[in-house]
Design a protein around this motif. Structure first.
Motif, PDB file in Angstrom:
ATOM      1  N   UNK A  10      83.951  74.056  49.445  1.00  0.00           N
ATOM      2  CA  UNK A  10      84.125  74.719  48.150  1.00  0.00           C
ATOM      3  C   UNK A  10      84.507  76.179  48.300  1.00  0.00           C
ATOM      4  N   UNK A  11      83.901  76.855  49.272  1.00  0.00           N
ATOM      5  CA  UNK A  11      84.245  78.252  49.531  1.00  0.00           C
ATOM      6  C   UNK A  11      85.694  78.373  49.984  1.00  0.00           C
ATOM      7  N   UNK A  12      86.100  77.479  50.869  1.00  0.00           N
ATOM      8  CA  UNK A  12      87.490  77.467  51.334  1.00  0.00           C
ATOM      9  C   UNK A  12      88.443  77.210  50.170  1.00  0.00           C
TER      10      UNK A  12
ATOM     11  N   UNK B 196      87.464  73.206  43.593  1.00  0.00           N
ATOM     12  CA  UNK B 196      86.440  74.251  43.678  1.00  0.00           C
ATOM     13  C   UNK B 196      85.227  73.904  42.821  1.00  0.00           C
ATOM     14  N   UNK B 197      85.488  73.459  41.610  1.00  0.00           N
ATOM     15  CA  UNK B 197      84.378  73.163  40.702  1.00  0.00           C
ATOM     16  C   UNK B 197      83.611  71.918  41.132  1.00  0.00           C
ATOM     17  N   UNK B 198      84.332  70.872  41.516  1.00  0.00           N
ATOM     18  CA  UNK B 198      83.673  69.623  41.891  1.00  0.00           C
ATOM     19  C   UNK B 198      82.889  69.780  43.185  1.00  0.00           C
ATOM     20  N   UNK B 199      83.464  70.480  44.157  1.00  0.00           N
ATOM     21  CA  UNK B 199      82.754  70.700  45.417  1.00  0.00           C
ATOM     22  C   UNK B 199      81.491  71.532  45.210  1.00  0.00           C
ATOM     23  N   UNK B 200      81.558  72.489  44.274  1.00  0.00           N
ATOM     24  CA  UNK B 200      80.367  73.293  43.969  1.00  0.00           C
ATOM     25  C   UNK B 200      79.257  72.403  43.418  1.00  0.00           C
ATOM     26  N   UNK B 201      79.598  71.503  42.518  1.00  0.00           N
ATOM     27  CA  UNK B 201      78.594  70.604  41.949  1.00  0.00           C
ATOM     28  C   UNK B 201      78.060  69.625  42.988  1.00  0.00           C
TER      29      UNK B 201
END
Length: 360
Positions: free
Chosen positions: A174-176, A99-104
């Protein structure tokens, strides 16, 4: 394993103890401000130091250190590691990492407003995963409320002046991942009682240890030569705002009603999108604004239906079940679970209900 820590940032206050309206108002302002600061510093850090793995490590390390320092004050706040505990925490930690890495990664390609516009699709993933993992069926009214959300986001993305397929895919993934973490956390917490500091510490520790080798191999050699005063400032601001918004959001969810929190959460996302558009000067069209209005109308409709169904489900429970603390402690507040925000994680108690919240 579930422990109550009186007066802590991770446990609810004694029943019927409410702060003043001023204290709640200040907490809400702090929550909104820290969320804005977190997203502003995340994007600004990536602009001056385009190293998404480094930015993710900073966030994980900051929250982990905060919880570790808190455990020094209260030695019983974090459970001792065991095989059973690690079997539960490691999968959640891996999802936390994603979640964190995909957001970045998403922020590396598209604007803050675009990332959070995609995150408006959270209810759709929640309905699908809740059906697949938890066996929960969505009502027709709830399914109908998803249509304006889909239509609004499609209108926004189609009207985007700057389009990046990679950024959209990362934001969608990231949302998923955030919703997956919420749903699987709910499944785990309905079976085992895990207190807040334990959950936050071990999931962040798992994510940090898994990401560290990737950072060493791919970014460590280029980070130090690229460091500037601005990069250090944004990194420190990003880590601090990640911790502070975790703390302030917990205070709000503990002391506000479920409806109030749901409304505030939708309001916060709308403010975040508008402010990021104004600050970063994102190119917007009328179609984009129309899409946002339609999507948020759908989210508000979905939230209202979700709360109404939750109240109906609680009202039909037998009196001996609804009044039992142990039974209440096993029922999870899905409205709070669906607050998918990507800067940190938090577990608390809200009116004797276990609550897992992802905070952006």
């Amino acid at each position: 394993m579930h422990t109550h820590v009186a007066g802590s940032a991770f446990s609810s206050p004694p029943p019927r103890v409410r702060p003043s309206l001023l204290a709640l108002f200040l907490a809400v302002c702090g929550w909104f401000s820290c969320s804005l600061a977190f997203n502003w510093s995340s994007k600004s850090l990536l602009n001056v130091l385009p190293r998404p793995v480094t930015a993710t490590l900073v966030q994980l390390f900051s929250v982990m250190v905060y919880v570790a320092c808190y455990s020094v004050v209260d030695r019983h706040s974090i459970a001792a590691p065991s095989r059973r505990l690690l079997r539960q925490m490691v999968p959640l930690g891996l999802v936390q990492l994603s979640t964190k890495l995909l957001h970045q990664l998403a922020l590396s390609y598209v604007s803050v407003s675009s990332v959070h516009t995609v995150k408006v699709l959270t209810p759709i993933f929640t309905v699908v995963l809740s059906r697949v993992v938890l066996g929960e069926r969505a009502s027709k009214a709830m399914l109908m409320s998803l249509l304006p959300i889909i239509g609004g986001v499609v209108l926004c993305t189609s009207a985007a002046a700057v389009w990046s397929t990679a950024g959209f895919v990362f934001a969608l993934a990231g949302t998923f991942a955030i919703v997956s973490q919420n749903v699987f956390a709910k499944k785990m917490l309905s079976e085992q009682h895990v207190n807040g500091p334990t959950l936050v510490f071990y999931t962040d520790l798992t994510a940090f240890l898994c990401l560290l080798p990737v950072w060493v191999l791919h970014e460590s050699a280029t980070v130090l030569p690229s460091l500037t005063r601005d990069a250090v400032f944004y990194a420190l601001t990003n880590g601090l705002s990640s911790v502070l918004q975790t703390f302030s959001s917990f205070f709000v969810i503990v002391h506000a009603t479920t409806l109030t929190y749901a409304v505030l959460n939708v309001t916060k996302r709308a403010i975040l999108i508008v402010v990021s558009i104004l600050y970063f000067g994102d190119a917007m069209t009328r179609s984009h604004y129309l899409g946002l209005c339609i999507a948020f109308a759908g989210v508000s409709w979905y939230t209202r239906i979700k709360l109404r169904e939750r109240e109906n489900n609680l009202s039909v429970l037998p009196s001996h079940v609804s009044s039992s603390p142990s039974s209440a402690a096993n029922r999870l507040d899905l409205t709070a679970l669906e607050s998918s925000l990507a800067s940190g994680s938090l577990l608390g108690q809200r009116d004797s209900l276990n609550v897992k919240v992802m905070i952006e």
